[in-house]
Design an enzyme around this catalytic site. Structure first.
Site, short mmCIF file in Angstrom:
data_model
loop_
_atom_site.label_atom_id
_atom_site.label_comp_id
_atom_site.label_asym_id
_atom_site.label_seq_id
_atom_site.Cartn_x
_atom_site.Cartn_y
_atom_site.Cartn_z
N TRP A 1 -10.12 10.03 0.89
CA TRP A 1 -9.70 10.92 -0.21
C TRP A 1 -10.30 10.49 -1.54
O TRP A 1 -10.14 11.17 -2.54
CB TRP A 1 -8.18 11.00 -0.30
CG TRP A 1 -7.48 9.70 -0.14
CD1 TRP A 1 -7.14 8.83 -1.14
CD2 TRP A 1 -7.03 9.10 1.08
NE1 TRP A 1 -6.52 7.74 -0.61
CE2 TRP A 1 -6.43 7.87 0.75
CE3 TRP A 1 -7.09 9.50 2.43
CZ2 TRP A 1 -5.90 7.04 1.72
CZ3 TRP A 1 -6.54 8.65 3.38
CH2 TRP A 1 -5.95 7.45 3.02
N ARG A 2 -10.95 9.33 -1.56
CA ARG A 2 -11.59 8.93 -2.81
C ARG A 2 -12.97 9.55 -2.96
O ARG A 2 -13.54 9.53 -4.06
CB ARG A 2 -11.71 7.39 -2.88
CG ARG A 2 -10.35 6.77 -3.13
CD ARG A 2 -10.42 5.32 -3.50
NE ARG A 2 -9.09 4.87 -3.85
CZ ARG A 2 -8.62 3.66 -3.64
NH1 ARG A 2 -9.39 2.73 -3.08
NH2 ARG A 2 -7.41 3.35 -4.00
N GLU B 1 -1.93 12.39 -1.19
CA GLU B 1 -0.71 11.80 -1.77
C GLU B 1 0.53 12.19 -0.98
O GLU B 1 1.43 11.38 -0.78
CB GLU B 1 -0.55 12.21 -3.24
CG GLU B 1 -1.53 11.53 -4.18
CD GLU B 1 -1.44 10.01 -4.15
OE1 GLU B 1 -0.37 9.48 -3.82
OE2 GLU B 1 -2.46 9.35 -4.43
N THR C 1 4.05 6.77 4.61
CA THR C 1 3.13 6.47 5.73
C THR C 1 2.02 5.53 5.25
O THR C 1 1.53 5.68 4.14
CB THR C 1 2.52 7.78 6.29
OG1 THR C 1 3.57 8.73 6.46
CG2 THR C 1 1.85 7.55 7.61
N TYR D 1 8.53 13.35 8.85
CA TYR D 1 9.00 13.99 7.61
C TYR D 1 8.32 15.37 7.45
O TYR D 1 7.56 15.60 6.51
CB TYR D 1 8.72 13.12 6.39
CG TYR D 1 9.34 11.75 6.47
CD1 TYR D 1 10.67 11.55 6.10
CD2 TYR D 1 8.62 10.67 6.94
CE1 TYR D 1 11.26 10.31 6.20
CE2 TYR D 1 9.20 9.42 7.05
CZ TYR D 1 10.52 9.24 6.68
OH TYR D 1 11.10 8.00 6.78
N TYR E 1 5.78 11.89 -9.63
CA TYR E 1 4.76 10.97 -9.12
C TYR E 1 3.51 11.73 -8.67
O TYR E 1 2.38 11.43 -9.09
CB TYR E 1 5.33 10.14 -7.95
CG TYR E 1 4.23 9.53 -7.16
CD1 TYR E 1 3.55 8.42 -7.67
CD2 TYR E 1 3.78 10.09 -5.96
CE1 TYR E 1 2.47 7.88 -6.99
CE2 TYR E 1 2.71 9.56 -5.29
CZ TYR E 1 2.07 8.45 -5.80
OH TYR E 1 0.99 7.94 -5.13
N ASP F 1 4.84 4.98 -8.31
CA ASP F 1 5.38 4.90 -6.95
C ASP F 1 5.93 3.49 -6.72
O ASP F 1 6.00 2.69 -7.65
CB ASP F 1 4.31 5.28 -5.91
CG ASP F 1 3.22 4.22 -5.81
OD1 ASP F 1 3.15 3.33 -6.69
OD2 ASP F 1 2.43 4.27 -4.85
N CYS G 1 -0.57 -7.50 -4.96
CA CYS G 1 0.83 -7.71 -5.30
C CYS G 1 1.70 -7.11 -4.20
O CYS G 1 2.44 -6.16 -4.40
CB CYS G 1 1.15 -7.09 -6.67
SG CYS G 1 2.71 -7.68 -7.35
S1 SF4 Z 1 0.38 -12.41 -10.55
FE1 SF4 Z 1 1.32 -12.18 -8.58
S2 SF4 Z 1 3.33 -11.29 -8.95
FE2 SF4 Z 1 2.13 -11.04 -10.81
S3 SF4 Z 1 1.26 -8.99 -10.64
FE3 SF4 Z 1 -0.26 -10.41 -9.82
S4 SF4 Z 1 0.16 -10.55 -7.61
FE4 SF4 Z 1 1.93 -9.60 -8.60
#
Ligand code: SF4
Length: 356
Positions: free
Chosen positions: A27-28, A40, A46, A85, A123, A141, A197
């Protein structure tokens, strides 16, 4: 005030990280509003890897909003089969018809107008407006909430609507000027949440925002984001019947409850009744039980403890389909697909004669 300043420092390092780390996703390529929107909606609830194949097949069959608006419901649900869904697919088609009828087939590029489309909330509207139209519009999100909650050590539970709304406004304020950078900024936030993250094991050493991040500075990553207390799921005992007649296996539309409007092998939530009592109540005639198996299916708010009962019957008051028809043309939710697997298991193990 300090936290506002922290947010303002996000875009530059994040955009430059995104350019060298972004994944190639279908989709990019050519991110038109239609393509962004469908992706989206599919990606809600999913995983990316699971969506890729569905997305390519969907785009091949329904390449434009006009194709989607005109698609037969059974074909649409078949294309969606496995994503779950199903209300998302129905809303997608409703919105496609709105776009064709009310907007002459052209997506509105205004975030408020986008939110008048069926199934499009803040969103999704933010994602379409920024990614496809290059507008300054945040799309918040779960990934974005997690990243920002950790960056700022914000302890507000992530289901708090006022927090989400305030975050949309604060993020929109730090967006780059209108244009391609806005598209990349939205996707860079998604990408950071998905690749670095991550919910359980954030890779802070590889994070382009680690020098800003409060959770990283205080080693509190595991405390954020703050989750709301989980509600217990409702439990239901359900019979699902594989009723095999000379014509094939019985299928009907669900008229109420979860998966309303979807196809099913006839099923019933029970409170201690026997399988034969249910079959008698339905008017299934001359039946003999061949096999039964138990399994569990989990919905968002309900847990089904399913007893799948396979019977051979002389007649039943439902439409019947051959197995080939069921596999190729009938869209069946995952909860009922498990029964099909049981069928192949017993068919091969016990040499039971199946109708092809
Ligand atoms: S430093 Fe670690 S906790 Fe902070 S935003 Fe980056 S990955 Fe997330």
């Amino acid at each position: 005030m300090e936290k506002e300043k922290l947010l303002q420092r996000i875009p530059a390092p994040l955009l430059s990280w995104y350019d060298s780390h972004k994944r190639a996703l279908p989709w990019r390529e050519n991110p038109t509003p239609y393509r962004v929107w469908v992706s989206e909606i599919m990606l809600q609830q999913t995983r990316v890897e699971a969506v890729k194949e569905y997305y390519l097949r969907f785009m091949k069959e329904l390449p434009t909003v006009e194709h989607l608006a005109a698609c037969e419901e059974e074909k649409l649900l078949k294309l969606w089969e496995g994503l779950g869904y199903y209300s998302r697919a129905r809303n997608l088609q409703k919105a496609a018809r709105q776009i064709v009828l009310d907007f002459d087939g052209a997506f509105p590029n205004d975030i408020r107008l986008l939110q008048t489309l069926s199934g499009v909330g803040a969103y999704t509207a933010g994602a379409i407006a920024s990614i496809a139209f290059g507008k300054r519009a945040a799309a918040v999100d779960g990934n974005v909430l997690r990243v920002i909650s950790r960056l700022t050590e914000n302890a507000t539970p992530i289901n708090d609507i006022a927090y989400r709304k305030a975050l949309e406004e604060r993020l929109t304020a730090i967006y780059p000027p209108e244009g391609e950078l806005c598209s990349r900024f939205t996707q860079s936030l998604f990408e950071l949440g998905a690749l670095i993250c991550k919910p359980r094991s954030p890779e802070c050493a590889a994070c382009p925002l680690s020098f800003l991040c409060q959770a990283n500075a205080h080693n509190t990553q595991a405390l954020f984001p703050v989750q709301p207390p989980k509600k217990a799921k409702r439990q239901e005992d359900v019979y699902v019947f594989l009723i095999q007649t000379d014509e094939g296996f019985c299928i009907r539309r669900r008229e109420e409850g979860v998966l309303k409007g979807m196809n099913e092998f006839p099923s019933k939530v029970v409170y201690g009744e026997s399988a034969s009592a249910v079959l008698d109540e339905w008017g299934v005639y001359g039946y003999q039980e061949l096999a039964r198996e138990r399994f569990t299916h989990i919905f968002t708010h309900i847990r089904w403890d399913i007893t799948c009962v396979w019977v051979r019957a002389e007649s039943a008051p439902f439409d019947a389909y051959t197995l080939d028809e069921i596999r190729e043309k009938v869209s069946l939710p995952t909860a009922f697909k498990q029964c099909l697997q049981m069928l192949s298991h017993y068919g091969t193990q016990n040499q039971v004669q199946l109708i092809p």
